[in-house]
Design a protein around this motif. Structure first.
Motif, PDB file in Angstrom:
ATOM      1  N   LYS A  11       0.860  -1.182   0.000  1.00  0.00           N
ATOM      2  CA  LYS A  11       0.000   0.000   0.000  1.00  0.00           C
ATOM      3  C   LYS A  11       0.896   1.232   0.000  1.00  0.00           C
ATOM      4  N   ILE A  12       0.571   2.192  -0.862  1.00  0.00           N
ATOM      5  CA  ILE A  12       1.351   3.424  -0.954  1.00  0.00           C
ATOM      6  C   ILE A  12       0.403   4.613  -0.822  1.00  0.00           C
ATOM      7  N   VAL A  13       0.720   5.497   0.127  1.00  0.00           N
ATOM      8  CA  VAL A  13      -0.013   6.752   0.293  1.00  0.00           C
ATOM      9  C   VAL A  13       0.934   7.882  -0.083  1.00  0.00           C
ATOM     10  N   PHE A  14       0.464   8.765  -0.953  1.00  0.00           N
ATOM     11  CA  PHE A  14       1.317   9.863  -1.409  1.00  0.00           C
ATOM     12  C   PHE A  14       0.518  11.158  -1.406  1.00  0.00           C
ATOM     13  N   ALA A  15       1.150  12.222  -0.912  1.00  0.00           N
ATOM     14  CA  ALA A  15       0.540  13.552  -0.958  1.00  0.00           C
ATOM     15  C   ALA A  15       1.652  14.569  -1.185  1.00  0.00           C
ATOM     16  N   GLN A  16       1.323  15.623  -1.904  1.00  0.00           N
ATOM     17  CA  GLN A  16       2.331  16.626  -2.244  1.00  0.00           C
ATOM     18  C   GLN A  16       1.663  17.984  -2.422  1.00  0.00           C
ATOM     19  N   LEU A  17       2.232  18.976  -1.770  1.00  0.00           N
ATOM     20  CA  LEU A  17       1.746  20.344  -1.899  1.00  0.00           C
ATOM     21  C   LEU A  17       2.746  21.128  -2.742  1.00  0.00           C
TER      22      LEU A  17
END
Length: 753
Positions: free
Chosen positions: A387-393
């Motif tokens: 499982k991969i969770v990715f977030a980027q601002l």
């Protein structure tokens, strides 16, 4: 004498001496730069010219008459204007527009910003859906085999899983993104890449060389960014169905929904089925893995106030594939009577972006993927979850001559399987969890014809600590025809062995991890030169690069020390990947287009003063595509091909009868397409014209896949016996080319706009 002149005038056609000219300017819609090199062709006269550096063109000696004029320019669809009457010197301007299937000049992968391909300080290769259609394939994995310097590599003769090699570097060094987000990585690099439906692809952008400053781990050798279609610009309905003489079937469907003027949605479905086991090489094993695969994709686009945008997309992927002995069926799954490799894959993805309702240009990007693997390789089970969770601002800010980009990415990876990868000394199973927060900044400075890009990134890996990756790019535009780019950067990679090396999972070799593995690091430099050449009435695009990558802490599997083991260790030394590549685009005034490219490379490792080449690394590659169109009849022809130089192969011992190096080999295809005015296309052709297949003995001891008749000594080495004088074991990792030989295909494509 006057009588003679009158007589001559009466017998010579009037249009011989009533000669005129056709001239004007060709512009590109929405761009300030002219269409230098655009071709203007008068079909009836079979004559033409190309536009100069200002976009102006001139054709003289045109007899009076009515003509069909065709204007073509690389990266844009051909414009055809009929019934143009010329009875005097005619000045006629044309404006070329980008089309749905045109090569979109706007790229985002090199700098994370929309910029024209020519103005990007980072060289970017672009592949469109139209290019993929020149040789129809069931997945983008196969379609990339006709991109210069890129090679889809099969990793197993039995289950046909694979990854993407770029400039000779193994698959784990290439990062695969969907809409700029790391969706295809780790476990799915091996198994999930083939499940991306072509119906959702707008274009594929390829960057060769490290991009870790913007994209983090895995972007060491380069990256492939699959850009999905904008729902608002997609056709209302699209379908593509084809089959080959091997009885494999592929269906691609796309439907656009428009609930309101500010909301649009795209639904894409891909279904692939192959259930016809064949064994043409008579080794007792299936030549092609049997597959039943479906992928469903849904993307929504929202127009927000102040011209801001938001998108969200989801994809579900399921595949059931198996390969093995011809008499295998699911009742033998996991047993040691009949050998088979059976893989069940389930994958869920969600990804999107949202421009925040603030005055500044601030965007939130996010994604989540869940990948479940249920596999058996003979009698060896492999169960894994990732499982991969990715977030980027992202904050995009322009200050004077500085175009700034600030980013704050976060990535969480959960991985668990039933192998030593997640085992601990206490014998219990422990899931591997990695947290990777980071920050980066990029400054693109424009000084006239000079562009300087500076970037730096800091990541903190929960297992390995701090990682710093700088980057520098420089572009200089000499004139309208010549551009040079210099890129220098650092890359890093966190290694997950069992998600990357199929040979570690087959059970045919023991896995030895010699020490705690440190992150790989690399420095890369490449120089790129682009030139446009006008020769008479033809146009040539010239794109050449020189690249050099230096690795430390590199981790590669050692197949040679012990034929029954795969030994993983950080390289006590260094590794180098270097070479040159050349791409050529020929644009003629008549409807012939040629794309050709070649890459020569040298990859080697140096450990304890010993220099050697890694296995499955080719010396050179070449690709070509030749297209010719008969406009009046709506018929076109495409001839595509590739060629690969020798690569070292993983033999089991010095007595192994299989060749230590592959031959020079090539896959070539031809296709004919008939287009109708109602949006229907019918196409057919032949794949693998040369009928090339790898040696029939590629699988060592295919008659004894469980090594029941192999004797081992106390040191674990194979003992020579009358039934096994060459000291072999069963091994399906000796593979460099697909087993499918010459075959025909037939398909139908329909688009309703």
């Amino acid at each position: 004498m006057k009588l003679l002149i009158l007589l001559l005038m009466s017998v010579i056609p009037l249009n011989v001496y009533c000669q005129h000219s056709l001239s004007g300017k060709i512009s590109l819609e929405g761009q300030t730069e002219p269409a230098f090199g655009a071709s203007v062709y008068i079909q009836e006269l079979k004559t033409g010219t190309t536009a100069d550096t200002s976009g102006n063109y001139y054709i003289g000696s045109v007899p009076s008459g009515t003509y069909t004029i065709k204007i073509s320019y690389i990266a844009h669809p051909t414009v055809t204007e009929r019934n143009v009457r010329i009875t005097q010197n005619l000045k006629k301007d044309f404006t070329l527009k980008s089309g749905e299937n045109a090569l979109n000049e706007v790229v985002v992968t090199g700098t994370m910003k929309e910029v024209s391909k020519l103005d990007s300080p980072v060289p970017v290769d672009i592949i469109t859906a139209k290019f993929i259609y020149k040789n129809p394939v069931s997945s983008i994995f196969e379609g990339l085999s006709y991109v210069n310097g890129v090679r889809p590599q099969l990793n197993c003769s039995v289950c046909n899983t694979g990854d993407i090699h770029m400039n000779g570097l193994e698959g784990p060094y290439t990062m695969v993104l969907i809409d700029g987000m790391p969706m295809v990585s780790g476990l799915s690099t091996v198994y999930g890449l083939s499940g991306i439906p072509n119906s959702l692809i707008d274009r594929v952008e390829i960057v060769k060389g490290p991009a870790s400053t913007l994209y983090g781990s895995e972007a060491v050798g380069g990256l492939i960014n699959i850009i999905t279609k904008n729902p608002s610009k997609a056709p209302v309905f699209a379908a593509d169905v084809f089959s080959t003489s091997w009885l494999d079937y592929n269906v691609d469907l796309g439907v656009k929904l428009t609930p309101s003027s500010k909301v649009s949605s795209l639904i894409g479905v891909n279904y692939f089925n192959y259930q016809n086991p064949v064994d043409h090489n008579n080794d007792g094993f299936t030549d092609l893995t049997l597959q039943n695969r479906i992928s469903i994709f849904n993307k929504w686009s929202f127009s927000l106030p102040d011209n801001k945008l938001a998108t969200i997309a989801a994809r579900y992927f399921y595949e059931d594939r198996w390969g093995g002995q011809m008499n295998w069926n699911k009742s033998y799954r996991g047993g040691d009577e009949v050998y088979g490799e059976s893989i069940y894959t389930k994958r869920y993805e969600v990804l999107g972006s949202y421009q925040l309702p603030v005055q500044e240009k601030v965007t939130l990007q996010y994604s989540f993927s869940s990948h479940h693997q249920n596999s058996v390789y003979g009698n060896v089970p492999y169960m894994a979850d990732q499982k991969i969770v990715f977030a980027q601002l992202l904050w995009d800010k322009e200050v004077g001559k500085h175009n700034l980009l600030f980013g704050a990415p976060f990535r969480y990876t959960f991985y668990n399987d039933n192998t030593p990868a997640t085992s601990r000394p206490d014998g219990d199973d422990h899931a591997d969890q990695t947290y990777l927060p980071g920050v980066f900044v990029q400054d693109e400075i424009k000084l006239g014809d000079h562009v300087l890009l500076l970037g730096a990134r800091y990541d903190y890996n929960s297992r390995h600590g701090s990682i710093f990756t700088p980057r520098m790019a420089y572009k200089y535009k000499f004139n309208q025809t010549d551009v040079i780019r210099l890129n220098i950067g650092r890359g890093f990679r966190i290694v997950n062995l069992f998600t990357e090396d199929h040979a570690a999972l087959t059970g045919s070799r023991d896995v030895i991890i010699k020490e705690a593995l440190n992150p790989e690091q690399s420095w890369n430099a490449n120089i790129n030169f682009v030139k446009k050449i006008v020769t008479g009435n033809s146009f040539i695009g010239f794109d050449a690069s020189v690249f050099y990558t230096y690795f430390t802490n590199r981790i590669l599997p050692d197949y040679d020390t012990n034929p029954n083991q795969i030994i993983y260790d950080n390289l006590d030394g260094y590794a180098v990947s270097k070479g040159v590549s050349l791409n050529l685009d020929f644009n003629f005034p008549f409807p012939l287009k040629i794309i050709a490219g070649g890459t020569y490379m040298e990859n080697y490792q140096n450990e304890n003063g010993v220099k050697f080449r890694p296995v499955l690394t080719e010396k050179f590659t070449g690709i070509w595509s030749v297209s010719y169109e008969l406009a009046k009849s709506g018929i076109s022809f495409d001839y595509t091909g590739n060629i690969y130089g020798p690569m070292r192969l993983p033999i089991l011992s010095e007595d192994d009868p299989r060749a230590a190096n592959s031959p020079v080999w090539s896959l070539q295809n031809i296709q004919m397409t008939k287009k109708f005015q109602n949006g229907l296309e019918i196409y057919g052709g032949i794949k693998n014209l040369l009928n090339f297949t790898p040696p029939s003995n590629s699988i060592a001891r295919s008659f004894d896949p469980f090594d029941k008749d192999v004797s081992f000594g106390s040191d674990g080495q194979v003992i020579a016996t009358p039934g096994n004088p060459q000291r072999l074991t069963f091994d399906p990792s000796y593979v460099f080319a697909p087993n499918q030989g010459l075959r025909g295909f037939l398909g139908m494509r329909y688009t309703f706009r």
